[in-house]
Design a protein around this motif. Structure first.
Motif, PDB file in Angstrom:
ATOM      1  N   ASN A 234       0.801  -1.225   0.000  1.00 32.29           N
ATOM      2  CA  ASN A 234       0.000   0.000   0.000  1.00 32.29           C
ATOM      3  C   ASN A 234       0.834   1.275   0.000  1.00 32.29           C
ATOM      4  O   ASN A 234       0.281   2.374   0.090  1.00 32.29           O
ATOM      5  CB  ASN A 234      -0.969   0.005   1.178  1.00 32.29           C
ATOM      6  CG  ASN A 234      -2.140  -0.928   0.958  1.00 32.29           C
ATOM      7  OD1 ASN A 234      -2.159  -2.064   1.438  1.00 32.29           O
ATOM      8  ND2 ASN A 234      -3.129  -0.466   0.204  1.00 32.29           N
ATOM      9  N   LEU A 235       2.139   1.143  -0.128  1.00 32.15           N
ATOM     10  CA  LEU A 235       2.976   2.323  -0.277  1.00 32.15           C
ATOM     11  C   LEU A 235       2.705   2.968  -1.648  1.00 32.15           C
ATOM     12  O   LEU A 235       2.305   2.283  -2.591  1.00 32.15           O
ATOM     13  CB  LEU A 235       4.457   1.948  -0.165  1.00 32.15           C
ATOM     14  CG  LEU A 235       4.936   1.497   1.219  1.00 32.15           C
ATOM     15  CD1 LEU A 235       6.360   0.950   1.135  1.00 32.15           C
ATOM     16  CD2 LEU A 235       4.849   2.634   2.227  1.00 32.15           C
ATOM     17  N   PRO A 236       2.930   4.261  -1.783  1.00 35.10           N
ATOM     18  CA  PRO A 236       2.673   4.929  -3.071  1.00 35.10           C
ATOM     19  C   PRO A 236       3.795   4.726  -4.087  1.00 35.10           C
ATOM     20  O   PRO A 236       3.827   5.398  -5.118  1.00 35.10           O
ATOM     21  CB  PRO A 236       2.554   6.402  -2.670  1.00 35.10           C
ATOM     22  CG  PRO A 236       3.423   6.532  -1.474  1.00 35.10           C
ATOM     23  CD  PRO A 236       3.319   5.223  -0.730  1.00 35.10           C
ATOM     24  N   ALA A 237       4.692   3.797  -3.829  1.00 33.29           N
ATOM     25  CA  ALA A 237       5.832   3.557  -4.720  1.00 33.29           C
ATOM     26  C   ALA A 237       5.378   2.972  -6.058  1.00 33.29           C
ATOM     27  O   ALA A 237       4.253   2.491  -6.199  1.00 33.29           O
ATOM     28  CB  ALA A 237       6.821   2.606  -4.046  1.00 33.29           C
ATOM     29  N   ASN A 238       6.288   3.023  -7.036  1.00 30.85           N
ATOM     30  CA  ASN A 238       6.054   2.405  -8.348  1.00 30.85           C
ATOM     31  C   ASN A 238       4.744   2.848  -8.982  1.00 30.85           C
ATOM     32  O   ASN A 238       3.876   2.035  -9.318  1.00 30.85           O
ATOM     33  CB  ASN A 238       6.113   0.876  -8.223  1.00 30.85           C
ATOM     34  CG  ASN A 238       7.462   0.383  -7.749  1.00 30.85           C
ATOM     35  OD1 ASN A 238       8.489   0.736  -8.309  1.00 30.85           O
ATOM     36  ND2 ASN A 238       7.467  -0.400  -6.676  1.00 30.85           N
TER      37      ASN A 238
END
Length: 640
Positions: free
Chosen positions: A419-423
């Protein structure tokens, strides 16, 4: 005299006209037979793999499937031809391969079917060499991969129910199949291609959470143009639960016995039998021993299968390597991550070498060749080589490398990797995640099993201990000033099978308590260690290796190749645990607990001259990396 010349000329013209007429008739006559021949071929091409009798037929003739599994994504593309030629030389007539959704669609709107993942090129190569193909497109394939080959971004949906008709999953599968299936439809048997069968999902009988699901996958394949034989594949104890009307039921096993035969007969009488996965070996997990299956046991079981008139697919015929962070994990009794090698004790070794198992199977399969039709010659082996030991001469601390990651993410509570906003908003799939917050006292950390899978814990960049599934508490030294508390969390591999796929989120998946109070105010760095990130570290301010370098950290060295690169094996005695990168390519994990003590380094990953090696080490290292000409997969134990 003039009249004679005129008559001669008329005869020549007449002869020429007759010749043209005869030529035209011959052309039309020949064309008729060419047309008829093509029509007959097309008719025959409609007579694909037939399952309506007790014996398979192909092109209307009796046919035994002598199959072998090879995963194109686990074999360097320059070696595809070599591995398939070795299959054929063993007597294999059918290639089975799985299609990993997670690799082909790493982000929701991003698809990759190029270079190492060029599925069409792999199938075309099989056709060129004369191999039939059984395709296993998933969406779930297991293949002992992270999350069974499902993309981790599916888990961003908190309500997600994988391998069911949950709307979010169905929508994602439809989007994926819209890209994948049109690529393989032209390779079907009835269109002149090598694909003779397509597997629906994989081993659903042991999951069986949704009775409508298998029908959905079947119709998803059919509606997009799949017309060859459909089949399902399950272990004998879940055989009855994994089937679907209109698909041949195949079985997975290691031992053949009368109970299994009776089970098969009760479900599908008067149908051909296919052992879709005869397990030639098994995978290894960290902290255990290297699993092997004696060659004599393997050949005895395969001979028993064939004598019963059954077809068989060897899983695996050649395992290859789980390069990078591809490996899955097991959770039958407790969580155990799989090693990077996928040698599998298969007939063809991880580096493509012939084994005793290979030679015995070749002798057996030669007995099933038509009289006078001998096996192809065995291709020459590619020799492995040893190279000069690489000395790590530069060092970069983890903390100094953070500026080369994506922008850090701030949040009140810890956020799991997915759920991280990465990629591009797709979350983080693999690698490490660094969570940082502040504290102003000493006390006790309690993870409550919210660390997946292991966290190295630091106060002001000094290591104080670890938290993981069986270590849920950790003391923090006293201190009144504000200090930085860091958790370096590693995803060691999501479980690849079982009924808990929905619960495979990684990183910090819930609150961490400090003196009974949940920690708040986190800054999070994504360290998925992709190719571009390792490449970018070339711009970092590396330092000459100090006497006492800090950990965790990156260590750089060079290996020289003076001629055409050969395969070699990377060994790191004296190192603790980490990841090896060659020319920015992720070879995989190493860990002193074993069993695996070497990493396979294919020659195509190297180039003549200077090659860069980077090691990310968590805890300790002796700063030398060895390149030897033979593997070390650890102490062996026979599979029970």
């Amino acid at each position: 005299m003039g009249v004679l010349r005129t008559r001669t000329k008329q005869k020549q013209i007449h002869a020429f006209i007759c010749l043209c007429i005869v030529g035209f008739i011959f052309y039309k006559y020949l064309g008729f037979f060419q047309s008829s021949s093509q029509t007959d071929l097309k008719k025959m091409r409609k007579m694909g793999l037939n399952t309506n009798l007790s014996q398979f037929t192909l092109d209307g003739k009796p046919f035994f499937i002598l199959g072998g599994s090879v995963h194109y994504f686990r074999v360097p593309r320059p070696y595809w031809r070599d591995r398939l030629l070795k299959m054929m030389a063993c007597g294999i007539n059918t290639l089975t391969t799985h299609v990993p959704w997670s690799l082909h669609q790493p982000e929701k709107g991003v698809f990759n079917f190029h270079t190492q993942l060029d599925l069409e090129a792999f199938i075309s190569l099989a056709a060129e060499l004369g191999l039939w193909v059984i395709l296993c497109p998933g969406p779930y394939i297991s293949a002992d991969m992270d999350l069974g080959g499902l993309p981790s971004w599916l888990l961003r949906d908190d309500s997600m129910r994988l391998r069911t008709t949950h709307p979010g999953f169905i929508q994602a599968v439809n989007t994926y199949f819209d890209k994948l299936i049109p690529k393989v439809v032209p390779f079907q048997f009835h269109k002149g291609g090598p694909i003779i069968a397509v597997q629906i999902e994989n081993e659903y009988g042991s999951f069986a959470k949704d009775e409508k699901y298998m029908l959905f996958i079947k119709e998803a394949l059919w509606s997009r143009g799949i017309r060859e034989v459909l089949l399902t594949s399950d272990k004998s104890n879940s055989f009855k639960l994994g089937g679907v009307v209109g698909a041949l039921r195949a079985v997975k096993l290691r031992k053949m016995n009368q109970r299994i035969i009776q089970e098969l007969n009760s479900v599908k009488p008067n149908k051909p039998f296919l052992v879709m996965e005869y397990w030639t070996g098994w995978y290894d997990t960290w902290g255990e021993l290297h699993h092997v299956l004696p060659p004599e046991d393997t050949v005895s079981t395969v001979r028993n299968i064939l004598r019963r008139g059954m077809s068989v697919n060897l899983h695996m015929f050649h395992g290859g390597s789980s390069f990078g962070f591809m490996n899955g994990a097991d959770s039958d009794l407790s969580y155990k991550a799989l090693v990077s090698s996928y040698d599998y004790d298969a007939p063809l070794s991880e580096a493509g070498g012939y084994t005793a198992k290979y030679h015995l199977l070749r002798d057996l399969f030669s007995q099933f060749r038509p009289e006078g039709n001998s096996l192809p010659d065995m291709p020459k082996l590619r020799y492995s080589d040893s190279y000069e030991t690489a000395i790590m001469y530069q060092h970069l601390s983890l903390w100094d490398a953070l500026s080369f990651t994506e922008s850090p993410f701030t949040s009140s509570k810890p956020v799991n990797m997915e759920n991280l906003p990465a990629n591009n908003g797709n979350g983080q799939s693999y690698g490490y995640t660094l969570y940082e917050t502040t504290i102003t006292s000493g006390g006790i950390l309690q993870s409550g099993d919210n660390v997946r899978d292991c966290a190295l814990v630091y106060v002001d960049k000094k290591y104080i201990g670890l938290l993981k599934r069986k270590i849920l508490e950790l003391a923090v030294p006293d201190g009144k000033e504000e200090r930085t508390l860091s958790f370096l969390v590693e995803n060691r591999g999501r479980v690849h099978r079982g009924r808990n796929l929905d619960k495979q989120r990684k990183g910090l998946v819930g609150d961490i308590l400090f003196n009974g109070i949940p920690l708040r105010g986190f800054t999070t760095y994504s360290l998925d260690m992709k190719f571009d990130f390792i490449e970018s570290l070339n711009q970092a301010s590396w330092k000459n290796l100090p006497e006492t370098p800090s950990f965790p950290g990156f260590f750089m060295g060079r290996v020289f190749v003076y001629s055409y690169p050969s395969d070699t094996f990377v060994k790191l005695p004296g190192w603790g645990k980490g990841v090896v990168f060659i020319n920015s390519l992720n070879l995989g994990r190493y860990w002193s607990v074993g069993p695996q003590q070497s990493l396979y380094l294919p020659g195509p990953f190297l180039h003549s001259g200077v090659n860069q090696i980077v090691v990310f080490e968590e805890m300790e290292g002796d700063y030398y990396v060895h390149f030897e000409d033979s593997p070390d997969l650890g102490m062996e134990v026979e599979i029970d």
